[in-house]
Design an enzyme around this catalytic site. Structure first.
Site, short mmCIF file in Angstrom:
data_model
loop_
_atom_site.label_atom_id
_atom_site.label_comp_id
_atom_site.label_asym_id
_atom_site.label_seq_id
_atom_site.Cartn_x
_atom_site.Cartn_y
_atom_site.Cartn_z
NE ARG A 24 -4.10 1.79 2.20
CZ ARG A 24 -4.35 2.53 3.27
NH1 ARG A 24 -3.70 2.30 4.41
NH2 ARG A 24 -5.24 3.51 3.24
CG HIS A 69 -1.37 5.30 -0.43
ND1 HIS A 69 -2.13 6.07 0.40
CD2 HIS A 69 -2.14 4.22 -0.73
CE1 HIS A 69 -3.31 5.49 0.60
NE2 HIS A 69 -3.33 4.35 -0.07
CG ASN A 128 -0.89 9.18 2.22
OD1 ASN A 128 -1.37 8.24 1.59
ND2 ASN A 128 -0.28 10.19 1.63
CG HIS A 157 -8.01 -4.52 -2.12
ND1 HIS A 157 -9.15 -3.81 -2.44
CD2 HIS A 157 -7.02 -3.59 -2.01
CE1 HIS A 157 -8.85 -2.52 -2.54
NE2 HIS A 157 -7.57 -2.37 -2.30
#
Length: 622
Positions: free
Chosen positions: A358, A362, A389, A489
């Site tokens: 992740r 990001h 974040n 995911h």
């Protein structure tokens, strides 16, 4: 002497005529990259075999590029600030498959002819190739364009035709680019393989005029078909074919449709209803050879619009100038060093896997893959401090920091934090049972990290398919890439607050989202009761949460997607086939995931002299 002088003049005239407008000529790469056209054609053919959308997406990309700044591949530029040409409102509907076609072709060309061929020429070649692949005519493409140095969203408005344009408006905007009415009508024939989102023509079906909601120039039966495909308030991501008869064949059916009052846009229909253009439409509808000849002429003229040649512009060196062997000499053991640290961290906590993945995602979606997410600010205003974040798990940051320390001990001041994060992201996938792949390297660390620049750059858990595609397309990622990356995911987790609305306040008539499997909804309620501690998090894959597999897609089919943005991938007919395919073919998912991760790793990278090599990943060099 006079004979010699005249001979030289004639030779110069001949050379100018050969080179054509803008100093372009067909054999420009005859010596420097003789296999160029076959390389591009192979990549275009491969992409075409994956999806027919390659055809209209590439053609439209070429047209939009040439009409803004000229044919210089300025449309290809990605900006971390969302202000490049491709980010303009008129370009947001450009399908990602067009960008992907050019990117892949450029990479293939760079392997054979590094630093030689422009992205602009590759786009021109690809446009010809997609026409041929869909049954249209072939022609020799003039080459020698260089890539532009300007790409600004603010310079797009007013430079592209709109779907409601009348004939005068069409002629005016084409004439600015040295294209005649005849050229404009011929180029419009490319709509025979085009598609459009419903919003672009909905006014012709529901609000044409006070006296007639439906445009009377539309064939009534065709209008009914359009209304069935595009009901009011339809999902904005839904698109339909512009040619209802032979939508996957490049032919003259578009003009036959116009004669039959089946033109999708007002700007299509006007070509037949206006007496000044009707004879050309009628001729093209009856004589496909006339249309094909006119289309070839118009495409060659379009390809000369505003070209940069000689010393103007540049030859872009592939996407990001990344290489798998970037550190072979300067830090040959970098990957094994990073892997060892990642393995140690993984043995301490499985959270290392989703946290690192992740963190990479990001980072790349804000400022590009430049480790700007790693910067710590005493003022709490760095990228990592943005509200989107704050939920990033500390184990991801810790993994990169420790790996950087280990690398610095062996190769001081050589390897960027951005590259370490990219390697670590690959390694956690492998450790969780996912596929391995070669990581392209050579990124440099960014010099900007601001919380204020995060908003609007990351997908939200309530996104619909259109919003998903838009935000991914800004980063040169297609719908297939987006779906594949969503598969991560399968090892993710989420705090309850991110999906509580699906359990307790979905709608006035149904507190629980009806798209959730009832048993799964009850399990979620037990794990996330109302007013639960906001620190509580649950696995996004309730079946195999610590294994990187295709179970995420099987869960979507079973109505067990945690976020609305997950579930919509299955409920929307435009993305459902890919989800179903990935749920049945794990190897195909993993192949698509590798492709998407490599593309993600190229987003907005800093190379060469841009950025820096940080000594400490959490702070800019002093």
């Amino acid at each position: 002497m006079e004979v010699i002088r005249r001979g030289l003049i004639l030779l110069m005239v001949f050379m100018i005529l050969q080179k054509g407008e803008g100093q372009l000529f067909e054999n420009f790469y005859g010596n420097s990259c003789p296999n160029l056209e076959s390389i591009v054609k192979q990549e275009v053919s491969t992409k075409f075999s994956q999806t027919f959308v390659t055809i209209p997406a590439t053609l439209r990309l070429f047209f939009h590029d040439c009409f803004v700044e000229g044919c210089d591949a300025s449309i290809m530029i990605s900006s971390p600030n969302g202000d490049a040409e491709k980010d303009a409102a008129d370009n947001l509907s450009l399908a990602g498959d067009g960008f992907d076609t050019v990117i892949k072709a450029k990479q293939a060309v760079e392997k054979q002819c590094p630093g030689v061929v422009s992205c602009a020429d590759i786009l021109a070649l690809a446009s010809r190739d997609v026409v041929v692949l869909s049954g249209g005519p072939s022609w020799e493409v003039e080459l020698g364009r260089r890539d532009g140095l300007v790409s600004q969203a603010s310079r797009v408005p007013g430079n592209l035709p709109e779907p409601e344009f009348n004939l005068i408006q069409l002629n005016t905007i084409f004439a600015r680019n040295n294209l005649t009415q005849f050229d404009m009508i011929a180029l419009s024939g490319a709509h025979t393989v085009g598609f459009s989102h419903c919003s672009r023509f909905a006014n012709r079906l529901y609000s044409f005029s006070p006296s007639s909601p439906v445009d009377p120039d539309l064939d009534p039966t065709y209008a009914q078909q359009l209304m069935q495909a595009c009901p009011q308030n339809v999902d904005p991501s839904i698109a339909i074919n512009m040619d209802p008869v032979t939508p996957q064949t490049f032919d003259n059916m578009y003009f036959q449709n116009l004669v039959a009052k089946k033109g999708l846009f007002t700007s299509d229909d006007v070509l037949f209803t206006n007496a000044a253009s009707q004879p050309t439409v009628t001729d093209f509808s009856k004589n496909p050879s006339d249309f094909n000849g006119a289309f070839i002429t118009a495409m060659r003229k379009l390809g000369r619009v505003g070209v940069k040649t000689g010393q103007a512009g540049e030859i872009r060196r592939g996407e990001g100038q990344l290489s798998q062997s970037f550190y072979n000499v300067t830090c040959p053991k970098v990957e094994s060093i990073v892997r060892k640290v990642v393995e140690k961290k993984f043995n301490q906590t499985f959270v290392t896997v989703p946290a690192t993945l992740r963190l990479f995602f990001h980072d790349c979606f804000v400022e590009g893959c430049d480790a700007s997410i790693m910067i710590a600010s005493p003022n709490g205003d760095a990228e990592k401090d943005a509200s989107d974040n704050l939920s990033l798990a500390g184990d991801g940051f810790d993994t990169v920091i420790k790996a950087k320390h280990a690398v610095e001990a062996k190769c001081p001041r050589v390897v960027s934090c951005a590259d370490i994060l990219a390697i670590a992201a690959r390694d956690v996938i492998t450790l969780a049972g996912g596929p391995s792949f070669k990581v392209e390297l050579g990124r440099r660390d960014g010099l900007v990290s601001q919380a204020s620049r995060v908003a609007g750059k990351l997908p939200e858990p309530n996104f619909n398919l259109s919003q998903h595609n838009t935000i991914f397309a800004k980063n040169n990622l297609t719908q297939t890439d987006m779906i594949a990356l969503s598969g991560a995911h399968t090892v993710g987790f989420s705090h309850c607050s991110r999906f509580a609305n699906r359990l307790y306040s979905f709608s006035p008539s149904s507190p629980v989202d009806p798209d959730l499997d009832p048993t799964y909804a009850q399990q979620l309620k037990q794990a996330c009761p109302q007013n639960v501690d906001p620190r509580i998090a649950i696995d996004m894959d309730p079946v195999t949460p610590q294994t990187f597999d295709n179970k995420y897609f099987k869960n979507l089919v079973a109505k067990k997607g945690l976020f609305t943005s997950d579930e919509v991938l299955f409920t929307n007919p435009a993305s459902k086939p890919t989800v179903v395919h990935f749920s049945k073919k794990q190897n195909h998912f993993k192949e698509a995931f590798i492709t998407a991760m490599r593309k993600l790793g190229r987003v907005g990278v800093k190379t060469g002299k841009a950025g820096e090599i940080r000594l400490d990943c959490t702070a800019f060099n002093s």
